[in-house]
Scaffold this motif. Structure first.
Motif, PDB file in Angstrom:
ATOM      1  N   PHE A   4     141.220 -12.392  -9.034  1.00 29.79           N
ATOM      2  CA  PHE A   4     140.223 -13.459  -8.904  1.00 29.79           C
ATOM      3  C   PHE A   4     138.877 -12.870  -9.315  1.00 29.79           C
ATOM      4  CE2 PHE A   4     137.086 -15.517  -6.028  1.00 29.79           C
ATOM      5  CZ  PHE A   4     137.386 -16.866  -6.181  1.00 29.79           C
ATOM      6  N   LEU A  32     135.124 -13.442  -9.719  1.00 28.61           N
ATOM      7  CA  LEU A  32     133.914 -14.213  -9.467  1.00 28.61           C
ATOM      8  C   LEU A  32     132.676 -13.305  -9.476  1.00 28.61           C
ATOM      9  CD1 LEU A  32     132.640 -16.957  -8.624  1.00 28.61           C
ATOM     10  CD2 LEU A  32     133.151 -16.389  -6.259  1.00 28.61           C
ATOM     11  N   THR A  33     132.729 -12.237  -8.683  1.00 27.07           N
ATOM     12  CA  THR A  33     131.552 -11.384  -8.470  1.00 27.07           C
ATOM     13  C   THR A  33     131.065 -10.709  -9.762  1.00 27.07           C
ATOM     14  OG1 THR A  33     132.355 -10.933  -6.247  1.00 27.07           O
ATOM     15  CG2 THR A  33     130.699  -9.415  -7.115  1.00 27.07           C
ATOM     16  N   GLY A  35     126.615 -11.662  -5.995  1.00 30.56           N
ATOM     17  CA  GLY A  35     127.630 -11.398  -4.968  1.00 30.56           C
ATOM     18  C   GLY A  35     127.770 -12.614  -4.083  1.00 30.56           C
ATOM     19  N   SER A  36     127.020 -12.609  -2.978  1.00 30.77           N
ATOM     20  CA  SER A  36     127.072 -13.763  -2.071  1.00 30.77           C
ATOM     21  C   SER A  36     126.590 -15.033  -2.768  1.00 30.77           C
ATOM     22  CB  SER A  36     126.174 -13.507  -0.852  1.00 30.77           C
ATOM     23  OG  SER A  36     126.595 -12.360  -0.169  1.00 30.77           O
ATOM     24  N   TRP A  93     134.014  -5.197  -9.174  1.00 36.01           N
ATOM     25  CA  TRP A  93     134.802  -4.982  -7.952  1.00 36.01           C
ATOM     26  C   TRP A  93     135.966  -5.958  -7.838  1.00 36.01           C
ATOM     27  CZ3 TRP A  93     129.566  -5.435  -5.021  1.00 36.01           C
ATOM     28  CH2 TRP A  93     128.818  -4.286  -5.248  1.00 36.01           C
ATOM     29  N   THR A 128     139.592  -6.919  -7.207  1.00 37.00           N
ATOM     30  CA  THR A 128     140.828  -6.406  -6.615  1.00 37.00           C
ATOM     31  C   THR A 128     141.995  -6.721  -7.549  1.00 37.00           C
ATOM     32  OG1 THR A 128     139.917  -6.809  -4.425  1.00 37.00           O
ATOM     33  CG2 THR A 128     142.293  -6.447  -4.544  1.00 37.00           C
ATOM     34  N   ILE A 145     136.126  -3.189   4.935  1.00 40.75           N
ATOM     35  CA  ILE A 145     135.899  -4.162   3.868  1.00 40.75           C
ATOM     36  C   ILE A 145     136.031  -5.609   4.364  1.00 40.75           C
ATOM     37  CG2 ILE A 145     138.336  -4.223   3.121  1.00 40.75           C
ATOM     38  CD1 ILE A 145     135.229  -4.507   0.866  1.00 40.75           C
ATOM     39  N   THR A 181     130.844 -12.631   3.145  1.00 43.03           N
ATOM     40  CA  THR A 181     130.412 -11.709   4.209  1.00 43.03           C
ATOM     41  C   THR A 181     130.297 -12.482   5.524  1.00 43.03           C
ATOM     42  OG1 THR A 181     128.052 -12.130   3.892  1.00 43.03           O
ATOM     43  CG2 THR A 181     129.020 -10.381   2.533  1.00 43.03           C
ATOM     44  N   GLU A 197     127.774 -12.658   7.361  1.00 40.30           N
ATOM     45  CA  GLU A 197     126.475 -13.350   7.425  1.00 40.30           C
ATOM     46  C   GLU A 197     126.547 -14.693   6.698  1.00 40.30           C
ATOM     47  OE1 GLU A 197     126.850 -10.169   6.444  1.00 40.30           O
ATOM     48  OE2 GLU A 197     126.069  -9.178   8.230  1.00 40.30           O
ATOM     49  N   LEU A 225     126.294 -18.586   8.222  1.00 41.00           N
ATOM     50  CA  LEU A 225     125.377 -19.627   7.723  1.00 41.00           C
ATOM     51  C   LEU A 225     126.164 -20.873   7.342  1.00 41.00           C
ATOM     52  CD1 LEU A 225     122.991 -17.598   5.375  1.00 41.00           C
ATOM     53  CD2 LEU A 225     122.460 -18.564   7.615  1.00 41.00           C
ATOM     54  N   GLN A 237     117.479 -18.285  10.388  1.00 47.26           N
ATOM     55  CA  GLN A 237     118.761 -17.610  10.491  1.00 47.26           C
ATOM     56  C   GLN A 237     119.056 -17.057  11.880  1.00 47.26           C
ATOM     57  OE1 GLN A 237     119.727 -14.901   7.352  1.00 47.26           O
ATOM     58  NE2 GLN A 237     119.671 -16.538   5.830  1.00 47.26           N
TER      59      GLN A 237
END
Ligand SMILES: Cc1cc2nc3c(=O)[nH]c(=O)nc-3n(C[C@H](O)[C@H](O)[C@H](O)COP(=O)(O)OP(=O)(O)OC[C@H]3O[C@@H](n4cnc5c(N)ncnc54)[C@H](O)[C@@H]3O)c2cc1C
Length: 587
Positions: free
Chosen positions: A159, A161-162, A167-168, A193, A195, A394, A401, A403, A407, A502
């Motif tokens: 997959f 995406l990053t 990233g986020s 990164w 996988t 990880i 993440t 965080e 949210l 936050q």
């Protein structure tokens, strides 16, 4: 009850999100009770797969340790995974797969993770996210072309995406696909990164279509296409035997039918894949926790200090108890989410995020505490604890993440109550529609008054639990109403800045995590035969321990909504950012 999420015990409304309903103060009982059982259609097959996983992975600790050192799984091991059918777990039988349900798949990953996280990840990145897009959004032709090869493992999926700058904030990717005049696309970009990046030959790739401001689209890209390359393996802290590489696309010509799902819907597709795949990661976390508990229990009984087994010491018992409650809770919530997915619920994104946050953080606690119980031995490479701890790290980082997911949980949950607050409706729509994408997008509605209170009444659940769980059920009834009140307070107090508050959003997310996980635990325990057996009595103790701890946490979070030190904490962080160091050295 609000009409939007009305349901009865017998007629489950599959469009209702039980976690979002909690933000209204509603516990939709029929979405928690009865606790889901394993689908009999899957049971026999699941049992067979679990046994073959055990036969294949048991007693290979030395291999796993070696591959962790080497940073790769050998080719013949991957070949064995193929032969065992572990790449076809969720692919329907008509395409040559095993056709497991989401819950059963999650259970298989749990079993693999009991032995080694990298094994779990090679299989999981393929099924949970790498090829999931074909199952969810593929055309019949795409399914016929790819699913048989993906099921046999002839094709391994990843997959993509990053990127380095994205990233986020997944919506900010720069990879782009430009339409060719005669049909098809030219893809350019580099993914980071990834996988299975080095072993995959099937990539689900997200790219911007039609220029820099264009929307994202998803594509199926084969490794054999000219211009597709993967970089060297990354040297990582944990899950070292799992392949992680960059994947580069240089002027890759894609056929017209490589588009996956509708053009311009790539962000939605990426999120749908990640939501649907979260039970894989959740199952993996539960498997890891079971191993930690087993190792720690044996170690604590064997190790003698001060003339007695360390298992006799209260501080060690506390750790074992906490790990067990965490594991039972994570297992319950992951199972619940698997059930929502399997029974066709349309909106489970918040529940899936809750299960991922809870299970991944619980696994990190378990890894840390089991190493602490083994202490010096735990620190040595000769024993598995340090690898388990490195591998676990990880889990709170990838596939969202902690965080970002908090949210998402808080803002998605507040969308309903937010739109109910009629003066805010137009201003809140943008941010709540796409919480991850749209931080800071709220239009100016400062000074407007919110007139409506969101608490809409609560369905009683005390009747659904046995007498000994009644007090625990009352806790969740009480605090779901408190969450609704807190939501109202937050929306009233912060107006347009809610999306940037936050500290407050984290508290709201933590309250709903405790509520949703706690209700899953209660449901599971109340599905057991309430008798004098040790098995039931200890399970009831788990429900009680979880409820009481959750109550203390929820209480603290709710109080802190009104009285807190957030401004001091922010100011201190800004001071440190300015200094870029700790500014109070002493000689
Ligand atoms: C071993 C490994 C395997 C991976 N596998 C894949 C894969 O197969 N496919 C793939 O596409 N990606 C993969 N990733 C990427 C992974 O999904 C990202 O690392 C993750 O999404 C976080 O992005 P980032 O590392 O760039 O952190 P950043 O987004 O830069 O975040 C840094 C920190 O800031 C926090 N943060 C960011 N934004 C906010 C905000 N708005 N509010 C509060 N806090 C915020 C984050 O939570 C984090 O703590 C993998 C990563 C690793 C390490």
């Amino acid at each position: 009850m609000n009409d939007n999420h009305a349901s009865t015990d017998t007629e489950v409304d599959r469009n209702v999100s039980p976690a979002k309903a909690l933000f209204y103060g509603d516990i939709v009982k029929s979405l928690f009770w009865p606790f889901p059982e394993t689908n009999p259609e899957n049971e026999e097959m699941l049992q067979m797969v679990l046994e073959s996983v055990d036969r294949f992975l048991e007693g290979r600790d030395d291999d796993f340790r070696q591959w962790d050192e080497d940073g790769a799984q050998p080719g013949d091991f991957i070949e064995s995974l193929r032969e065992l059918g572990l790449f076809g777990l969720i692919i329907p039988e008509e395409y040559g797969g095993i056709g497991l349900s989401n819950a059963a798949y999650s259970r298989v990953l749990q079993q693999c993770s009991r032995y080694d996280s990298s094994v779990s990840l090679t299989i999981g990145a393929h099924s949970s996210i790498g090829m999931k897009g074909v199952l969810l959004f593929g055309t019949d032709a795409q399914k016929e072309t790819y699913l048989p090869k993906l099921a046999s493992g002839e094709m391994i999926a990843a997959f993509c995406l990053t990127e380095a700058g994205s990233g986020s904030d997944a919506a900010s990717i720069k990879a782009n696909a430009v339409r060719k005049p005669g049909g098809g696309w030219i893809l350019n970009g580099e993914k980071l990164w990834i996988t299975n990046g080095g072993i995959a030959n099937f990539y689900t790739v997200f790219a911007r279509t039609d220029g820099d401001t264009g929307k994202l689209s998803a594509f199926i890209v084969e490794r054999d296409y000219p211009g597709v390359t993967s970089g060297p393996k990354e040297d990582k802290l944990g899950i070292r035997a799992s392949s992680t590489t960059t994947v580069n696309f240089a002027d890759v010509e894609l056929p017209e039918d490589s588009l996956l799902g509708p053009e311009g819907k790539g962000f939605m597709i990426a999120m749908a894949i990640l939501n649907n795949g979260r039970t894989g990661l959740g199952g993996g976390s539960v498997g890891g926790m079971k191993t930690c508990i087993e190792l720690a229990a044996k170690q604590a009984k064997e190790r003698k200090q001060f003339g007695q087994s360390i298992a006799d010491f209260g501080m060690i018992k506390q750790k074992i108890s906490d790990m067990t409650v965490d594991c039972f809770a994570a297992e319950s919530v992951v199972r619940m989410v698997g059930h929502y997915i399997d029974s066709g619920h349309s909106d489970y994104s918040v529940e899936a995020a809750i299960s991922k946050v809870f299970a991944s953080e619980a696994m990190n606690r378990a890894a840390n505490e089991s190493l602490q119980i083994a202490a010096g031995n735990g620190y040595m490479k000769e024993f598995p604890y340090e690898r388990i701890m490195r591998d676990a790290r990880i889990l709170t980082i990838f596939e969202g993440t902690s965080e970002i997911l908090r949210l998402f949980i808080a803002l998605s949950g507040m969308k309903g109550p937010g739109t109910l607050l009629r003066d805010l409706q137009s201003a809140t729509e943008d941010i709540f529609n796409s919480p991850i994408k749209g931080f800071g997008l709220l239009s100016d509605y400062a000074g407007r008054k919110i007139t409506q209170v969101t608490s809409l009444g609560n369905e009683r659940i005390v009747g659904a639990v046995s007498e000994d769980l009644r007090d625990d059920a009352l806790i969740f009834e009480k605090y779901s109403l408190e969450l609704a009140r807190m939501t109202d307070v937050l929306l009233r107090r912060h107006g347009k800045s809610i999306a940037n508050r936050q500290f407050a959003l984290k508290r709201a997310a933590d309250v709903v995590i405790d509520l949703f996980v706690g209700l899953s635990v209660l449901s599971r325990v109340s599905s057991m035969e309430a008798d004098e057996s040790e098995q039931y009595q200890q399970a009831a103790a788990i429900a009680h321990l979880f409820s009481q701890k959750a109550k203390r946490r929820m209480n603290q979070n709710l109080r802190a909504m009104l009285r807190n030190e957030d401004e001091s904490a922010k100011s201190l962080a800004d001071h440190v950012f300015e200094a870029e160091r700790y500014p109070w050295d002493v000689l």
